[in-house]
Structure formats: C-alpha cells, structure tokens
Write a protein that holds these residues in place. Structure first.
Motif, PDB file in Angstrom:
ATOM      1  N   HIS A  97       0.861  -1.181   0.000  1.00  0.00           N
ATOM      2  CA  HIS A  97       0.000   0.000   0.000  1.00  0.00           C
ATOM      3  C   HIS A  97       0.897   1.230   0.000  1.00  0.00           C
ATOM      4  CE1 HIS A  97       0.775   0.530   4.321  1.00  0.00           C
ATOM      5  NE2 HIS A  97       0.457  -0.751   4.494  1.00  0.00           N
ATOM      6  N   ALA A 116      -8.657  -1.518   1.530  1.00  0.00           N
ATOM      7  CA  ALA A 116      -8.749  -1.014   0.158  1.00  0.00           C
ATOM      8  C   ALA A 116      -7.718  -1.641  -0.775  1.00  0.00           C
ATOM      9  CB  ALA A 116      -8.600   0.511   0.153  1.00  0.00           C
ATOM     10  N   TYR A 117      -6.647  -2.191  -0.224  1.00  0.00           N
ATOM     11  CA  TYR A 117      -5.576  -2.775  -1.048  1.00  0.00           C
ATOM     12  C   TYR A 117      -5.573  -4.301  -0.972  1.00  0.00           C
ATOM     13  CZ  TYR A 117      -3.681   1.988  -0.515  1.00  0.00           C
ATOM     14  OH  TYR A 117      -3.508   3.353  -0.491  1.00  0.00           O
ATOM     15  N   SER A 170      -3.089  -5.529  -5.285  1.00  0.00           N
ATOM     16  CA  SER A 170      -2.643  -4.356  -4.521  1.00  0.00           C
ATOM     17  C   SER A 170      -1.915  -3.367  -5.419  1.00  0.00           C
ATOM     18  CB  SER A 170      -1.717  -4.793  -3.379  1.00  0.00           C
ATOM     19  OG  SER A 170      -2.349  -5.738  -2.551  1.00  0.00           O
ATOM     20  N   VAL A 217      -4.335  -1.233  -7.378  1.00  0.00           N
ATOM     21  CA  VAL A 217      -4.877  -0.146  -6.551  1.00  0.00           C
ATOM     22  C   VAL A 217      -3.854   0.991  -6.430  1.00  0.00           C
ATOM     23  CG1 VAL A 217      -5.823   0.453  -4.288  1.00  0.00           C
ATOM     24  CG2 VAL A 217      -6.328  -1.777  -5.292  1.00  0.00           C
ATOM     25  N   TRP A 256      -3.900   3.109  -9.479  1.00  0.00           N
ATOM     26  CA  TRP A 256      -5.005   4.071  -9.438  1.00  0.00           C
ATOM     27  C   TRP A 256      -4.655   5.234  -8.515  1.00  0.00           C
ATOM     28  CZ3 TRP A 256      -7.823   6.263  -5.609  1.00  0.00           C
ATOM     29  CH2 TRP A 256      -8.888   7.065  -6.021  1.00  0.00           C
ATOM     30  N   GLU A 257      -4.087   4.954  -7.363  1.00  0.00           N
ATOM     31  CA  GLU A 257      -3.737   6.002  -6.406  1.00  0.00           C
ATOM     32  C   GLU A 257      -2.745   6.988  -7.002  1.00  0.00           C
ATOM     33  OE1 GLU A 257      -2.178   6.451  -1.758  1.00  0.00           O
ATOM     34  OE2 GLU A 257      -2.767   4.506  -2.566  1.00  0.00           O
ATOM     35  N   PRO A 260      -7.283   5.201  -2.034  1.00  0.00           N
ATOM     36  CA  PRO A 260      -8.589   4.710  -2.489  1.00  0.00           C
ATOM     37  C   PRO A 260      -9.636   4.745  -1.387  1.00  0.00           C
ATOM     38  CG  PRO A 260      -7.067   2.885  -2.088  1.00  0.00           C
ATOM     39  CD  PRO A 260      -6.258   4.147  -1.981  1.00  0.00           C
ATOM     40  N   ARG A 289     -15.000  -0.959  -7.113  1.00  0.00           N
ATOM     41  CA  ARG A 289     -13.669  -0.403  -7.331  1.00  0.00           C
ATOM     42  C   ARG A 289     -13.784   1.116  -7.443  1.00  0.00           C
ATOM     43  NH1 ARG A 289     -13.268  -5.023  -6.276  1.00  0.00           N
ATOM     44  NH2 ARG A 289     -12.089  -6.660  -7.350  1.00  0.00           N
ATOM     45  N   GLU A 290     -12.662   1.790  -7.325  1.00  0.00           N
ATOM     46  CA  GLU A 290     -12.643   3.241  -7.490  1.00  0.00           C
ATOM     47  C   GLU A 290     -12.945   3.616  -8.948  1.00  0.00           C
ATOM     48  OE1 GLU A 290     -12.709   5.918  -6.065  1.00  0.00           O
ATOM     49  OE2 GLU A 290     -11.758   5.889  -4.090  1.00  0.00           O
ATOM     50  N   TYR A 332      -4.432  -1.090 -14.923  1.00  0.00           N
ATOM     51  CA  TYR A 332      -4.750  -1.259 -13.503  1.00  0.00           C
ATOM     52  C   TYR A 332      -6.088  -1.963 -13.296  1.00  0.00           C
ATOM     53  CZ  TYR A 332      -7.467   3.256 -13.189  1.00  0.00           C
ATOM     54  OH  TYR A 332      -8.374   4.287 -13.319  1.00  0.00           O
ATOM     55  N   TRP A 380      -6.722  -5.349 -10.958  1.00  0.00           N
ATOM     56  CA  TRP A 380      -7.645  -5.488  -9.828  1.00  0.00           C
ATOM     57  C   TRP A 380      -8.913  -6.285 -10.179  1.00  0.00           C
ATOM     58  CZ3 TRP A 380      -8.586   0.481  -8.943  1.00  0.00           C
ATOM     59  CH2 TRP A 380      -9.519   0.969  -9.844  1.00  0.00           C
TER      60      TRP A 380
END
Length: 501
Positions: free
Chosen positions: A318, A356-357, A378, A381, A384-385, A392, A411-412, A426, A430
């Motif tokens: 993370h 979240a991860y 992970s 994610v 994305w971050e 997230p 998901r985000e 990504y 995920w």
C-alpha cells in the motif's frame, strides 16, 4: 525514614537500592559505587554482584594508596566470587566469563564451562546461549540445540537483560552464518520517533559511522504474531537477507542493533528522503506529469517483479509501504511477507493489511490462499492512487461496508484524462478473480507498450542514503494496520451471508 537515612544508618538493602538509584536514574557513577561498596561489605549479595560489575567496567572512582583507580579486574573477580558464595545466580555467569577471558584470574576453560552450566541450570539466558555455543564448538549439535532452544523459550520472561554478546550469538545461531551486520547502538545519535503503528515503531537516527540518516524499526508485540517479538524480528531480517542484493527498488536493511537499556532488537534500514508514497503524492501531485506517474508505477512493478522472481509475496503493498528516495520509488516493510509455498515462512496469521488494497477473496475468507496475483491486485490499486493523488475510498469510514463492497466487486472510479492504456492495465490488475489478473512480467510488458522505457527507470548514480538535513517530517509510517479482522469481530458468518444474499 527516607531511603538515604536508612542507608546512612547501615541498612544494607537501602544501601544497595540507593546504589542502583544513583546508577540507573541519576547517572552518578561515583555515588553508585560508594553505596554498592557499603552494601557489599555489609553482605548484600546483589550489591556484591553490582560492585563486581563496577570494578570490571570502571563504573565509579575509588582511591587506592592515594591513586585514583577506575577499573580493577581482580576485585571484580573477588566480588563475583563473593556473590556466588552467597547464592547470587547472575554472578555465576560473570564468574564463568572471568574464567573464560582471564578477568582477574588465570584462564580456565573447564571452570568457565562449569560456571556457565550452573548459571544455565538457574535459567540465566546469557549462560544458556554460552553453553549452546560451547557445545556447538565441541561438535555436540544436539546439546547445543537444546540450550539455544532453552534460552529462546526463557528470554521473554522479562527477568534478565540480554547482553550484546548474547544478542550477536542469538542472531548468528538463527542464521548459521556471519552475514548479519551488527551496528553498535552507541553509533546511533539523535534518535527521533517518526511513527508508531500496529506492529512497529519507526524512528530516525544519525549513524555516526557514515553521518547519514537511517531508519530504526522496533517491532511491537501484537496478537497477530504467532510466537514472540524475537520471532518477528528474525522473520523480517530473514526476508531482508533473502532480498538484500542492492536492488534499486527495495529498501535495504543495513544491519541490526540491540538497545541494552530497553532490552530491544532493532532493524537498521535505509532512509528515504521523500517520505512515503501517500504523503509524496499529497505534497507533489500537482507537479507530476504523466511520465512521472508512469515512472513511479513502473518502478514499483519492477520491485514487485524482483520479489516475485525470488518467490517472495509482499502481502501488504500500500502507499505507506512504498517510499520515495530522490524521486524514485522503493518497496519497504517485509514484516508480514512470506516465501511462496512455504507455510513456515510467515509468523503472522489472520487478515492483516488495509482493506482497500487487500485481496478481495480474503476479506471474508481468511483461508483463501495469498498468492502472487494478490500482490498484483494491490499493485493495481496503487496504480489508481498514483493517477488520482490520494488513497482509495478515502471518504469511506465504515470498513465493514467497504470490505463487503470490495468483495462484491466495487472499485474506485477512473480519473478523467487518465491515459487509456494505463487505466486498462490497472483494471486488469484489480480483476475480482485472481486467475484473470496478469503476472508481473505481463505488467512490465504493458509498460513497454506504453513506451515507458528504461530512461524513466533510471535512478540517480548517487542513490545513497541522504546526508543529514532538515527534512525530518517527510518520512511517515512504515507499519502495518489491521482492519479486516474487525469485520470478523463485529459480524459473524451468518450475518455476513445474510447481507450477501
């Protein structure tokens, strides 16, 4: 009557206690020596033992024939022997050390062994390690193993302080090699706490040998560690030694140290001058181009590729466990990592990490195996971050709701203007089903197709631990945080099943 008044009136127990007070709390070695000497002469066995320590280590001053004396090995031996005659078991170990090293007496290995054996039988941990070493050198691995295991079983009783030599013997025995770098604790200055989390306390210090900042990591006992803190310490050190090949994408372990004052083991690691990824994005996101963002993602993928090639599962990727040094990303914190297909290579159990991860399949089913594709999730994610600049689901405070939602596939949302190939990658990472996620080698190939070439992966040729400067607020917590287990604490399986239905 005060302690001082009791001591002045000849109470030997008060005299010894006063000596300890001056030695440990006030730091006045001369007064400590004075009162230990008084108590020892009055027959206090603890004071006799401590007086032996004073004479052996030069603690306090005394006068002999008008000459100031700071150390006297013969008197050290004399007082250890006195203490032993009065049944002080700690002094038995010191007497063994005197015979082994010729401190105040002629060397005699047979007598050294005898005293170590007596001290070991009386549960002296240092003597147990010494005895294990004696048997190991004498090629009796069975007895050596017995005493090493005996010492390990006893060391967490909190009765006895462990000395530096014992610490080094313990580590060497655990690894059966001299590969570990032992750093004297007194070489660490300006130790400052940075963060304390669920599993560890992170501090920053100046290593005087190099005049560089380093990170000191001290483990904290939790119910998630199967055995004890020493096992956790050895586990993380083993992971570092397995990976410590000067890889640019991994934070290196520089060595280990032992704080005798607190009886604690510490890992000494590289310091990252850009702090963790989460804070780095918060402070620098507006300045980052898409090339910068791709570079960070690629560097993390490159580090993960190195781990997976070594069959190591990180298990806690993370944005607090990615740090930035000179603008380049490095993976850190291998406290709950494990070797793939080796059930003995982890000392933690249960769900550990940030929801979240976390592998979605493990959120509600802790028995679901953690495999390489779980790290890939992970990583997706994290990609994305990096595209968004923030963690997230940052506004979701109910972790039970979040866990259930992720388990169902939530998901985000993609950030506008994200390059389509980056977004597609990504999202592949995920995927809900582990078998649908790409291997890390495929991820690297996708970055090549994005024209994220080797020039973006280059790091500074001077990628060294930073010299001392005023940037102490940059580094944040490298510790783990447990969230998933709370779901099982608050909801039983029946309720969860009902919600899902």
């Amino acid at each position: 009557m005060s302690l001082l008044e009791l001591a002045e009136n000849g109470d030997r127990h008060a005299q010894c206690e006063l000596g300890s007070h001056y030695k440990n709390n006030i730091g006045n070695k001369n007064e400590a020596f004075y009162w230990y000497n008084k108590a020892a002469e009055n027959g206090n066995t603890s004071a006799q033992y401590n007086l032996g320590l004073c004479y052996e280590n030069g603690i306090g001053l005394y006068y002999e024939n008008g000459i100031v004396v700071v150390r006297n090995e013969y008197k050290a031996f004399y007082w250890y022997k006195k203490a032993v005659e009065n049944n002080n078991t700690d002094a038995q170990y010191n007497l063994g050390s005197c015979y082994e090293n010729g401190i105040g007496i002629k060397k005699d290995k047979a007598k050294a062994f005898d005293w170590y054996k007596k001290a070991a039988d009386n549960e002296n941990i240092s003597a147990q390690y010494k005895l294990g070493l004696c048997y190991e050198k004498g090629i009796d691995d069975v007895k050596a193993s017995y005493w090493y295991e005996k010492a390990l079983a006893n060391k967490n009783k909190g009765v006895e302080k462990i000395d530096i030599e014992t610490f080094e013997l313990t580590i060497k025995n655990a690894f059966k090699c001299d590969k570990v770098n032992f750093i004297p604790y007194n070489e660490l200055e300006s130790v400052k706490s940075l963060n304390k989390g669920g599993f560890g306390h992170i501090m920053r210090a100046i290593w005087t040998k190099t005049n560089n900042y380093v990170i000191c990591k001290k483990l904290i006992k939790t119910s998630d560690i199967k055995y004890d803190l020493f096992d956790g310490f050895i586990h993380e050190l083993k992971m570092h030694l397995r990976l410590d090949c000067y890889n640019d994408r991994i934070i290196r372990c520089l060595g280990v140290t032992f704080d005798q004052k607190t009886n604690e083991y510490l890992l000494i690691m590289q310091y990252a001058n850009g702090g963790d990824l989460q804070n780095y994005l918060k402070e620098n996101f507006k300045k980052l181009t898409w090339d910068n963002k791709k570079k960070l993602a690629l560097q993390i993928a490159d580090g993960l590729n190195y781990l997976h090639n070594e069959d190591v599962l990180h298990r806690d990727l993370h944005s607090k466990n990615i740090v930035i040094h000179d603008g380049n990303a490095k993976i850190t914190d291998f406290g709950i990592s494990k070797i793939q297909n080796n059930q003995q290579s982890t000392i933690h159990f249960g769900n550990i990490g940030i929801i979240a991860y976390m592998e979605p399949k493990r959120i509600l089913d802790q028995s679901f195996p953690y495999i390489k594709s779980s790290d890939i999730y992970s990583f997706g994610v994290l990609m994305w971050e990096i595209s968004s600049g923030y963690p997230p689901f940052k506004n979701c405070e109910n972790i039970i709701t979040l866990g259930l939602a992720i388990n169902r596939g939530a998901r985000e949302t993609a950030i506008p203007e994200t390059p389509i190939e980056y977004e597609e990658l990504y999202k592949k990472c995920w995927e809900q089903e582990p078998e649908q996620r790409p291997a890390i080698s495929e991820v690297l190939n996708e970055f090549k197709r994005m024209n994220v070439g080797i020039e973006l992966m280059k790091v500074s040729q001077n990628d060294e631990t930073p010299k001392v400067q005023d940037d102490d607020e940059l580094f944040s917590n490298n510790c783990n945080f447990e969230f998933a287990n709370k779901i099982h604490e608050l909801l039983d399986r029946t309720l969860i099943t009902a919600i899902l239905d």
